[in-house]
Write an enzyme that holds these catalytic residues in place. Structure first.
Site, PDB file in Angstrom:
ATOM      1  NE  ARG A  24     -14.542   8.645 -19.876  1.00 29.25           N
ATOM      2  CZ  ARG A  24     -13.669   8.038 -19.072  1.00 29.25           C
ATOM      3  NH1 ARG A  24     -13.684   6.734 -18.969  1.00 29.25           N
ATOM      4  NH2 ARG A  24     -12.813   8.713 -18.375  1.00 29.25           N
ATOM      5  CG  ASP A 127     -30.212  -2.572   3.660  1.00 32.06           C
ATOM      6  OD1 ASP A 127     -29.028  -2.755   3.988  1.00 32.06           O
ATOM      7  OD2 ASP A 127     -30.957  -1.740   4.211  1.00 32.06           O
ATOM      8  N   GLY A 186     -20.641 -20.188   4.586  1.00 33.36           N
ATOM      9  CA  GLY A 186     -20.774 -21.519   5.176  1.00 33.36           C
ATOM     10  C   GLY A 186     -21.077 -21.453   6.671  1.00 33.36           C
ATOM     11  CB  ALA A 187     -22.868 -18.945   8.729  1.00 40.85           C
ATOM     12  NE  ARG A 252     -24.363   3.436   4.156  1.00 42.92           N
ATOM     13  CZ  ARG A 252     -25.111   4.157   4.957  1.00 42.92           C
ATOM     14  NH1 ARG A 252     -26.157   3.602   5.550  1.00 42.92           N
ATOM     15  NH2 ARG A 252     -24.844   5.411   5.199  1.00 42.92           N
TER      16      ARG A 252
HETATM   17  O1  F6P Z   1     -28.738   2.034   3.468  1.00 43.26           O
HETATM   18  C1  F6P Z   1     -29.139   0.911   4.177  1.00 43.26           C
HETATM   19  C2  F6P Z   1     -28.433   0.879   5.508  1.00 43.26           C
HETATM   20  O2  F6P Z   1     -27.047   0.778   5.330  1.00 43.26           O
HETATM   21  C3  F6P Z   1     -28.913  -0.221   6.419  1.00 43.26           C
HETATM   22  O3  F6P Z   1     -28.285  -1.429   6.184  1.00 43.26           O
HETATM   23  C4  F6P Z   1     -28.613   0.357   7.769  1.00 43.26           C
HETATM   24  O4  F6P Z   1     -29.483  -0.127   8.752  1.00 43.26           O
HETATM   25  C5  F6P Z   1     -28.850   1.818   7.578  1.00 43.26           C
HETATM   26  O5  F6P Z   1     -28.663   2.078   6.212  1.00 43.26           O
HETATM   27  C6  F6P Z   1     -27.947   2.703   8.388  1.00 43.26           C
HETATM   28  O6  F6P Z   1     -28.324   3.997   8.173  1.00 43.26           O
HETATM   29  P1  F6P Z   1     -27.526   5.263   8.686  1.00 43.26           P
HETATM   30  O7  F6P Z   1     -26.355   5.450   7.778  1.00 43.26           O
HETATM   31  O8  F6P Z   1     -28.498   6.378   8.580  1.00 43.26           O
HETATM   32  O9  F6P Z   1     -27.086   4.965  10.077  1.00 43.26           O
END
Ligand code: F6P
Length: 317
Positions: A24, A127, A186-187, A252
């Site tokens: 944008r 990460d 809080g683990a 992720r």
């Molecule tokens: O991008 C980092 C990450 O999500 C790590 O936490 C994890 O170990 C890795 O990528 C997993 O990678 P892939 O998607 O190639 O299995």
């Protein structure tokens, strides 16, 4: 000005938001933006696309990326590098905006810059393991995803006492992500690859915390070396039932947190103005909570290991 956006390596929540904001900003100012579909591998195959503003805006709050990424290290060979230079020239690309983790920012960014192409790197990985910046885009969202799952685990832990719960996070061979989650959740125990603990210590700790609190919650990073032994060893050492949750890749691809949306917005602004100011090479970094454009190549340093005091605090309280 014509910017090429390339996403390289693992995706992270916030990439779509950043692309949406950058697009944008650029188009409103009369600049052009194109994207590589499939990281550098896609780029070498000539996969260059335009980005639909309304679609990427709609996806700003979702994980993943509208521009597919790739982990294939295609730029190792001279022939591939030559081809990439030709593609960049043919498409009249002036600037490259590069999303990626440590490897991409430390190796690919300087390579592109050595060819005279101005490029700015955006540290993106859940990460949070990139040296030179305190923060990488997506980390906060991944922590939030984990916390929601852990809240569910804790509800059942309280409802039906006398069990041990282990929640495994992503994080590769680092423990920044697991530690951040464990602290916020809080683990009573956190396991990270940088500070390995013995099974005997773990068994003792889990017995004590289950007796004290009615349950034990362990947050551990996927890179911890004793993982293959845990499911057999913990019940044997403690005499207590173990329930194991692996967050896996769902972590992720979760939704983008408020913090990451703000970071994405600010990163896009800093990158765009950096290009306008003729910065040749730079990376958007965070230090002491402030985002800024670091000009030059990131040094070869390795990120300091996860906070030892925080780690000890969790495991000793
Ligand atoms: O991008 C980092 C990450 O999500 C790590 O936490 C994890 O170990 C890795 O990528 C997993 O990678 P892939 O998607 O190639 O299995």
């Amino acid at each position: 000005m014509k910017t090429l956006i390339v996403v390289s390596g693992g995706d992270a929540p916030g990439i779509n938001a950043l692309i949406a904001r950058y697009l944008r900003l650029a188009t409103t100012n009369g600049d052009e933006v194109i994207g590589a579909d499939g990281g550098f591998e896609g780029l070498l195959a000539g996969k260059i696309v335009t980005i639909d503003q309304s679609i990427v805006t709609l996806l700003a709050g979702r994980g993943g990326t509208v521009l597919a990424s790739s982990r294939v290290p295609v730029l190792g060979e001279d022939r591939a590098q030559q081809k990439l230079r030709e593609i960049i020239e043919q498409n009249e690309i002036d600037k490259i905006l590069l999303f990626g983790g440590d490897g991409t920012l430390r190796h690919v960014l300087p390579l592109l810059n050595d060819w005279g192409i101005p490029c700015i790197g955006l540290p993106t990985t859940i990460d949070n393991d990139v040296a030179g910046t305190d923060y990488t885009l997506g980390h906060h969202s991944a922590c939030n995803f984990a916390l929601q799952s852990i809240d569910g685990v804790l509800a059942t832990a309280h409802a039906l006492p006398g069990r041990i719960f282990m929640v495994e996070t992503l994080g590769g061979n680092t423990g920044y992500l697991a530690l951040a989650i464990a602290y916020a959740a809080g683990a009573q125990t956190v396991l990270v690859p940088e500070y390995e603990l013995s099974l005997e210590w773990l068994g003792q700790r889990l017995k004590e915390t289950t007796t004290r609190d009615g349950y034990a919650l362990v947050v551990l990073s996927e890179g911890v070396s004793i993982i293959p032994q845990l499911e057999e060893a913990i019940p044997r050492l403690t005499g207590i039932r173990l329930r194991y949750t692996r967050l896996g890749h769902a972590q992720r691809g979760g939704d983008v947190s408020h913090f990451d949306r703000v970071v994405a917005h600010e990163m896009s602004r800093l990158a765009y103005t950096g290009f306008k100011d003729n910065v040749q090479i730079g990376t958007i970094i965070m230090q002491s909570g402030q985002l800024s454009l670091f000009e030059g190549k990131l040094s070869g340093e390795i990120k300091a290991p996860p906070d030892l005091d925080q780690y000890k605090f969790i495991n000793e309280l």
